[in-house]
Design a protein around this motif. Structure first.
Motif, PDB file in Angstrom:
ATOM      1  N   GLU A   2       0.830  -1.210   0.000  1.00 39.04           N
ATOM      2  CA  GLU A   2       0.000   0.000   0.000  1.00 39.04           C
ATOM      3  C   GLU A   2       0.868   1.264   0.000  1.00 39.04           C
ATOM      4  O   GLU A   2       0.436   2.308  -0.459  1.00 39.04           O
ATOM      5  N   GLN A   3       2.068   1.165   0.531  1.00 36.22           N
ATOM      6  CA  GLN A   3       2.936   2.335   0.658  1.00 36.22           C
ATOM      7  C   GLN A   3       3.852   2.533  -0.547  1.00 36.22           C
ATOM      8  O   GLN A   3       4.601   3.497  -0.601  1.00 36.22           O
ATOM      9  N   THR A   4       3.784   1.642  -1.521  1.00 34.72           N
ATOM     10  CA  THR A   4       4.666   1.756  -2.684  1.00 34.72           C
ATOM     11  C   THR A   4       4.248   2.905  -3.581  1.00 34.72           C
ATOM     12  O   THR A   4       3.074   3.243  -3.667  1.00 34.72           O
ATOM     13  N   ARG A   5       5.248   3.489  -4.263  1.00 32.39           N
ATOM     14  CA  ARG A   5       4.973   4.592  -5.180  1.00 32.39           C
ATOM     15  C   ARG A   5       5.474   4.310  -6.587  1.00 32.39           C
ATOM     16  O   ARG A   5       5.133   5.022  -7.517  1.00 32.39           O
ATOM     17  N   THR A   6       6.287   3.283  -6.761  1.00 34.58           N
ATOM     18  CA  THR A   6       6.853   2.985  -8.073  1.00 34.58           C
ATOM     19  C   THR A   6       6.776   1.487  -8.359  1.00 34.58           C
ATOM     20  O   THR A   6       6.575   0.668  -7.450  1.00 34.58           O
ATOM     21  N   ALA A   7       6.968   1.145  -9.637  1.00 37.01           N
ATOM     22  CA  ALA A   7       6.996  -0.271 -10.024  1.00 37.01           C
ATOM     23  C   ALA A   7       8.138  -0.994  -9.323  1.00 37.01           C
ATOM     24  O   ALA A   7       7.999  -2.150  -8.917  1.00 37.01           O
ATOM     25  N   ALA A   8       9.277  -0.316  -9.172  1.00 36.86           N
ATOM     26  CA  ALA A   8      10.443  -0.936  -8.525  1.00 36.86           C
ATOM     27  C   ALA A   8      10.138  -1.296  -7.071  1.00 36.86           C
ATOM     28  O   ALA A   8      10.566  -2.350  -6.581  1.00 36.86           O
ATOM     29  N   GLU A   9       9.385  -0.445  -6.384  1.00 35.22           N
ATOM     30  CA  GLU A   9       9.040  -0.730  -4.995  1.00 35.22           C
ATOM     31  C   GLU A   9       8.068  -1.903  -4.902  1.00 35.22           C
ATOM     32  O   GLU A   9       8.153  -2.717  -3.976  1.00 35.22           O
ATOM     33  N   ILE A  10       7.157  -2.012  -5.863  1.00 43.19           N
ATOM     34  CA  ILE A  10       6.256  -3.166  -5.897  1.00 43.19           C
ATOM     35  C   ILE A  10       7.062  -4.438  -6.151  1.00 43.19           C
ATOM     36  O   ILE A  10       6.828  -5.480  -5.527  1.00 43.19           O
ATOM     37  N   GLU A  11       8.030  -4.356  -7.073  1.00 43.68           N
ATOM     38  CA  GLU A  11       8.892  -5.505  -7.356  1.00 43.68           C
ATOM     39  C   GLU A  11       9.626  -5.953  -6.099  1.00 43.68           C
ATOM     40  O   GLU A  11       9.758  -7.161  -5.837  1.00 43.68           O
TER      41      GLU A  11
END
Length: 228
Positions: A2-11
Protein backbone atom coordinates in the motif's frame (compact mmCIF):
# COMPACT_ATOMS: atom_id res chain seq x y z
CA UNK A 1 2.54 -2.70 -0.88
CA UNK A 2 0.00 0.00 0.00
CA UNK A 3 2.94 2.33 0.66
CA UNK A 4 4.67 1.76 -2.68
CA UNK A 5 4.97 4.59 -5.18
CA UNK A 6 6.85 2.98 -8.07
CA UNK A 7 7.00 -0.27 -10.02
CA UNK A 8 10.44 -0.94 -8.53
CA UNK A 9 9.04 -0.73 -4.99
CA UNK A 10 6.26 -3.17 -5.90
CA UNK A 11 8.89 -5.51 -7.36
CA UNK A 12 10.83 -5.34 -4.07
CA UNK A 13 7.70 -6.34 -2.13
CA UNK A 14 6.90 -9.23 -4.43
CA UNK A 15 10.46 -10.54 -4.50
CA UNK A 16 10.69 -10.33 -0.72
CA UNK A 17 7.67 -12.62 -0.54
CA UNK A 18 8.73 -14.88 -3.44
CA UNK A 19 12.20 -15.44 -1.96
CA UNK A 20 10.60 -17.80 0.55
CA UNK A 21 9.80 -20.14 -2.35
CA UNK A 22 13.29 -19.90 -3.88
CA UNK A 23 12.38 -17.36 -6.56
CA UNK A 24 14.96 -14.72 -7.40
CA UNK A 25 13.31 -12.83 -10.26
CA UNK A 26 9.97 -11.78 -11.68
CA UNK A 27 8.56 -10.51 -14.93
CA UNK A 28 5.09 -9.21 -15.64
CA UNK A 29 2.97 -7.38 -18.15
CA UNK A 30 0.13 -7.54 -20.63
CA UNK A 31 0.30 -10.72 -22.71
CA UNK A 32 0.59 -10.04 -26.47
CA UNK A 33 -1.95 -11.91 -28.59
CA UNK A 34 -0.45 -11.14 -31.99
CA UNK A 35 2.97 -10.35 -33.51
CA UNK A 36 3.81 -6.70 -32.94
CA UNK A 37 6.75 -4.28 -33.32
CA UNK A 38 9.39 -4.52 -30.62
CA UNK A 39 8.49 -1.07 -29.24
CA UNK A 40 4.88 -2.13 -28.72
CA UNK A 41 5.90 -5.34 -26.98
CA UNK A 42 8.18 -3.40 -24.64
CA UNK A 43 5.37 -1.00 -23.81
CA UNK A 44 3.40 -3.96 -22.44
CA UNK A 45 6.05 -4.76 -19.82
CA UNK A 46 5.07 -3.64 -16.31
CA UNK A 47 7.62 -5.40 -14.10
CA UNK A 48 11.04 -6.83 -14.92
CA UNK A 49 13.54 -8.28 -12.51
CA UNK A 50 14.94 -11.06 -14.66
CA UNK A 51 18.63 -10.88 -15.68
CA UNK A 52 19.08 -8.04 -18.17
CA UNK A 53 21.13 -10.21 -20.56
CA UNK A 54 18.33 -12.77 -20.75
CA UNK A 55 15.70 -10.10 -21.36
CA UNK A 56 17.87 -8.58 -24.08
CA UNK A 57 18.32 -11.93 -25.83
CA UNK A 58 14.65 -12.83 -25.40
CA UNK A 59 13.58 -9.51 -26.92
CA UNK A 60 16.22 -9.36 -29.67
CA UNK A 61 15.50 -12.88 -30.93
CA UNK A 62 11.72 -12.53 -30.76
CA UNK A 63 11.24 -15.43 -28.36
CA UNK A 64 7.90 -14.16 -27.08
CA UNK A 65 5.88 -16.12 -29.66
CA UNK A 66 8.05 -19.23 -29.29
CA UNK A 67 7.88 -19.27 -25.51
CA UNK A 68 5.83 -22.27 -24.24
CA UNK A 69 4.85 -20.23 -21.17
CA UNK A 70 3.27 -17.51 -23.31
CA UNK A 71 1.52 -20.14 -25.44
CA UNK A 72 0.12 -21.76 -22.30
CA UNK A 73 -1.28 -18.40 -21.19
CA UNK A 74 -3.45 -18.24 -24.31
CA UNK A 75 -5.69 -21.03 -22.99
CA UNK A 76 -4.93 -21.29 -19.28
CA UNK A 77 -6.38 -18.85 -16.74
CA UNK A 78 -5.36 -20.66 -13.56
CA UNK A 79 -1.85 -20.25 -12.06
CA UNK A 80 0.65 -22.83 -13.30
CA UNK A 81 4.30 -23.77 -12.97
CA UNK A 82 6.82 -23.37 -15.77
CA UNK A 83 7.19 -27.15 -15.76
CA UNK A 84 3.48 -27.51 -16.51
CA UNK A 85 3.76 -24.95 -19.31
CA UNK A 86 6.73 -26.75 -20.84
CA UNK A 87 5.07 -30.17 -20.59
CA UNK A 88 1.90 -28.97 -22.34
CA UNK A 89 3.76 -27.53 -25.34
CA UNK A 90 3.74 -29.76 -28.45
CA UNK A 91 6.62 -27.82 -30.05
CA UNK A 92 9.43 -29.63 -28.21
CA UNK A 93 12.08 -27.68 -30.11
CA UNK A 94 10.76 -24.45 -28.57
CA UNK A 95 10.71 -26.08 -25.14
CA UNK A 96 14.35 -27.09 -25.43
CA UNK A 97 15.32 -23.63 -26.70
CA UNK A 98 13.54 -21.49 -24.10
CA UNK A 99 14.04 -23.81 -21.14
CA UNK A 100 17.71 -24.30 -21.95
CA UNK A 101 18.57 -20.67 -22.53
CA UNK A 102 16.60 -19.44 -19.50
CA UNK A 103 18.50 -21.94 -17.35
CA UNK A 104 21.77 -20.33 -18.48
CA UNK A 105 20.67 -17.26 -16.53
CA UNK A 106 19.59 -19.12 -13.39
CA UNK A 107 15.92 -19.44 -14.35
CA UNK A 108 15.24 -23.17 -14.22
CA UNK A 109 11.71 -23.25 -12.86
CA UNK A 110 8.99 -20.77 -12.05
CA UNK A 111 5.39 -19.97 -11.39
CA UNK A 112 2.93 -17.90 -13.44
CA UNK A 113 -0.16 -16.06 -12.21
CA UNK A 114 -2.53 -15.07 -15.06
CA UNK A 115 -4.78 -12.09 -14.35
CA UNK A 116 -7.72 -10.90 -16.46
CA UNK A 117 -7.90 -7.11 -16.77
CA UNK A 118 -11.14 -5.11 -16.81
CA UNK A 119 -10.66 -4.29 -20.50
CA UNK A 120 -10.53 -7.96 -21.49
CA UNK A 121 -6.78 -8.44 -21.84
CA UNK A 122 -4.67 -11.03 -20.07
CA UNK A 123 -1.85 -9.91 -17.83
CA UNK A 124 0.53 -12.18 -15.97
CA UNK A 125 3.24 -12.19 -13.35
CA UNK A 126 5.94 -14.80 -13.69
CA UNK A 127 8.31 -15.72 -10.85
CA UNK A 128 11.52 -17.60 -11.64
CA UNK A 129 14.49 -19.07 -9.83
CA UNK A 130 17.43 -21.46 -10.01
CA UNK A 131 15.82 -24.41 -8.24
CA UNK A 132 13.02 -26.87 -8.87
CA UNK A 133 9.75 -25.91 -7.27
CA UNK A 134 8.55 -28.50 -4.72
CA UNK A 135 5.28 -30.17 -5.70
CA UNK A 136 3.93 -29.58 -2.18
CA UNK A 137 4.56 -25.81 -2.19
CA UNK A 138 1.47 -23.77 -1.27
CA UNK A 139 1.67 -20.80 -3.62
CA UNK A 140 -1.75 -19.30 -2.88
CA UNK A 141 -0.12 -16.34 -1.15
CA UNK A 142 1.71 -15.51 -4.40
CA UNK A 143 -1.58 -15.70 -6.31
CA UNK A 144 -3.09 -13.07 -4.04
CA UNK A 145 -0.01 -10.84 -3.92
CA UNK A 146 0.50 -10.93 -7.69
CA UNK A 147 -3.14 -10.09 -8.43
CA UNK A 148 -3.16 -7.26 -5.91
CA UNK A 149 0.16 -5.82 -7.11
CA UNK A 150 -0.79 -5.89 -10.76
CA UNK A 151 -4.23 -4.40 -10.11
CA UNK A 152 -2.76 -1.62 -7.99
CA UNK A 153 -0.13 -0.78 -10.60
CA UNK A 154 -2.60 -0.77 -13.51
CA UNK A 155 -4.94 1.48 -11.51
CA UNK A 156 -2.07 3.88 -10.86
CA UNK A 157 -1.18 3.98 -14.56
CA UNK A 158 -4.83 4.56 -15.54
CA UNK A 159 -5.14 7.38 -13.00
CA UNK A 160 -2.00 9.05 -14.32
CA UNK A 161 -3.17 8.75 -17.93
CA UNK A 162 -6.61 10.14 -17.09
CA UNK A 163 -5.22 13.11 -15.16
CA UNK A 164 -2.45 13.91 -17.61
CA UNK A 165 -4.78 13.74 -20.62
CA UNK A 166 -7.10 16.28 -18.99
CA UNK A 167 -4.43 18.95 -18.56
CA UNK A 168 -3.43 21.22 -21.41
CA UNK A 169 0.26 21.68 -22.22
CA UNK A 170 0.27 25.16 -20.62
CA UNK A 171 -1.52 23.93 -17.48
CA UNK A 172 1.05 21.17 -17.14
CA UNK A 173 3.92 23.66 -17.66
CA UNK A 174 2.59 25.99 -14.96
CA UNK A 175 2.03 23.11 -12.55
CA UNK A 176 5.51 21.79 -13.25
CA UNK A 177 7.18 25.10 -12.37
CA UNK A 178 4.94 25.49 -9.33
CA UNK A 179 6.17 22.07 -8.23
CA UNK A 180 9.72 23.40 -8.57
CA UNK A 181 8.85 26.10 -6.06
CA UNK A 182 8.44 28.95 -8.52
CA UNK A 183 5.96 31.74 -7.82
CA UNK A 184 3.36 32.67 -10.41
CA UNK A 185 5.45 35.72 -11.29
CA UNK A 186 8.61 33.64 -11.76
CA UNK A 187 6.68 31.09 -13.86
CA UNK A 188 5.31 33.89 -16.04
CA UNK A 189 8.84 35.11 -16.72
CA UNK A 190 10.07 31.59 -17.54
CA UNK A 191 7.17 30.83 -19.90
CA UNK A 192 6.87 34.31 -21.38
CA UNK A 193 3.21 34.79 -20.42
CA UNK A 194 1.48 37.13 -17.98
CA UNK A 195 1.16 36.39 -14.28
CA UNK A 196 -2.63 36.46 -14.56
CA UNK A 197 -2.45 33.82 -17.29
CA UNK A 198 -0.29 31.62 -15.05
CA UNK A 199 -2.83 32.05 -12.26
CA UNK A 200 -5.62 31.04 -14.65
CA UNK A 201 -3.76 27.91 -15.75
CA UNK A 202 -2.96 26.92 -12.16
CA UNK A 203 -6.61 27.35 -11.17
CA UNK A 204 -7.71 25.24 -14.15
CA UNK A 205 -5.21 22.49 -13.28
CA UNK A 206 -6.34 22.62 -9.66
CA UNK A 207 -9.97 22.13 -10.68
CA UNK A 208 -9.15 19.22 -12.98
CA UNK A 209 -7.14 17.51 -10.23
CA UNK A 210 -9.91 18.06 -7.69
CA UNK A 211 -7.52 20.03 -5.47
CA UNK A 212 -8.49 22.76 -3.01
CA UNK A 213 -5.24 24.73 -3.29
CA UNK A 214 -2.12 25.03 -5.40
CA UNK A 215 -0.16 23.00 -2.85
CA UNK A 216 -2.84 20.31 -2.92
CA UNK A 217 -2.70 20.25 -6.73
CA UNK A 218 1.07 19.78 -6.66
CA UNK A 219 0.77 17.01 -4.06
CA UNK A 220 -1.92 15.27 -6.12
CA UNK A 221 0.21 15.52 -9.27
CA UNK A 222 3.20 14.02 -7.45
CA UNK A 223 1.12 11.22 -5.94
CA UNK A 224 -0.30 10.25 -9.34
CA UNK A 225 3.16 10.49 -10.93
CA UNK A 226 2.10 13.41 -13.13
CA UNK A 227 5.03 15.24 -11.57
CA UNK A 228 8.16 13.36 -10.52
Amino acid sequence: MEQTRTAAEIEDCLLGLAAGFGFTGLFGGIVPTRPAPLAELRSRILFQRFPAQWLDRYSRKGYVFRDPIIQHLFHERAPFTWHEGYESCPQRRNVRLIRGEAAEFGLRDGYVVPISTIDGEIASLSFGGPGTLPVSADLSVLNFAASYALGRHLHRIATWQRVSSNLTAREWDCLLWAGEGKTNWETSAILGISRSTVTKHIMAARAKLGAVSKAHAIATAIRTKLLR
